[in-house]
Write a protein that holds these residues in place. Structure first.
Motif: not given
Ligand SMILES: NC(=O)c1ccc[n+]([C@@H]2O[C@H](COP(=O)([O-])OP(=O)(O)OC[C@H]3O[C@@H](n4cnc5c(N)ncnc54)[C@H](OP(=O)(O)O)[C@@H]3O)[C@@H](O)[C@H]2O)c1
Length: 254
Positions: A171-193
């Motif tokens: 998203e950005k080339s630089e790293v900062s703390v606190p880390a910020k993402s302009s995207h939402g949280r990921l949806t996850a699932e075990a074993s399959s996409p």
């Protein structure tokens, strides 16, 4: 948690330094060169981490780094899988060394350690089947050796999870703390996409599942920052739902 981060100088590793600190973890960064890490991180962030110099192929050095710093968890982002099936990188060697070092350290501590490692979309199953996607699209095959290693571990010797992203972009080339993402949280699932788009195309003999896998793959692009946040956030919970699983992720808002 106190986390040993192997591969801290990489694209994902740098974002993980920021995400782990943001989620309140202590970071022990394991890298081949502290100087390189210092040049890649802002000084204020670099000053917050303990740095251990070492090679990720060195099992003993990884075990020592865990024990000497009393780490409770490990994240390994070192090494990159070769894309072409006929190419070979040092990824399996690194994967095996980090896993063994973690297993041995856990055995000395009398407690299995938590570890996140990196795989790829291809080691997830084609939804509704027990067949890996890389059987249909044979790229990044080194990840298959790695998942075999995980599945061959004695029970309760390592609390592993394998994050299996498709392409990750910055998203950005630089790293900062606190880390910020302009995207939402990921949806996850075990074993399959997760949130796979099914189609009648899969019934076409020989090529159907290849076509469907190719059509779905671009939907699984995520950002490095989202993946770093996913791992750092999961490590806050000792009872993670992802222990013992390859984990597929998607940005459902894309
Ligand atoms: N990027 C993607 O789109 C993507 C997608 C799916 C899966 N993955 C997987 O995600 C992982 C991280 O990807 P990335 O993009 O962050 O990779 P990257 O930027 O190429 O970083 C690789 C890291 O591995 C370290 N490394 C390599 N050999 C080492 C050794 N012998 N000892 C210690 N460190 C070593 C490098 O350290 P130096 O700075 O010392 O070279 C660097 O920190 C990889 O395993 C990759 O296969 C990536």
């Amino acid at each position: 948690m106190k986390v040993l981060l192997v591969g801290a100088t990489g694209n994902l590793g740098l974002r993980l330094v920021a995400a782990l600190l943001t989620h309140g973890h202590d970071v022990v960064a394991y890298a081949r060169s502290s100087k390189r890490l210092g040049a890649l991180l802002p000084e204020a962030v670099y000053n917050k981490v303990t740095v251990v110099e070492g090679n990720a192929t060195d099992t003993t050095s990884i075990k020592r780094a865990i024990l000497d710093n009393d780490c409770e968890a490990v994240v390994n982002t070192a090494g990159v899988a070769a894309m072409a099936p006929w190419r070979r990188n040092n990824m399996p060697e690194i994967f095996s060394a980090v896993l063994k070092g973690t297993q041995q350290a856990g055995s000395e501590k009398n407690q299995p350690l938590r570890i996140w490692l990196l795989g790829g979309l291809g080691v997830l199953n084609f939804p509704g089947t027990e067949t890996m996607l890389s059987n249909y699209v044979p790229i990044f095959l080194e990840h298959r050796e790695n998942i075999k290693l995980l599945r061959a571990l004695p029970p309760h010797s390592v609390d592993w999870s394998l994050l299996c992203p498709s392409t990750m972009v910055a998203e950005k080339s630089e790293v900062s703390v606190p880390a910020k993402s302009s995207h939402g949280r990921l949806t996850a699932e075990a074993s399959s996409p997760p949130l796979w788009k099914d189609s009648w195309l899969k019934h076409i003999p020989f090529l159907g599942k290849v076509i469907l896998a190719g059509m779905n793959a671009p939907r699984y692009e995520t950002t490095l920052e989202q993946n770093a946040d996913f791992i750092a956030s999961d490590l806050k919970d000792r009872e993670s739902p992802w222990i013992g699983a390859p984990v597929g992720i998607i940005d459902a808002a894309r």
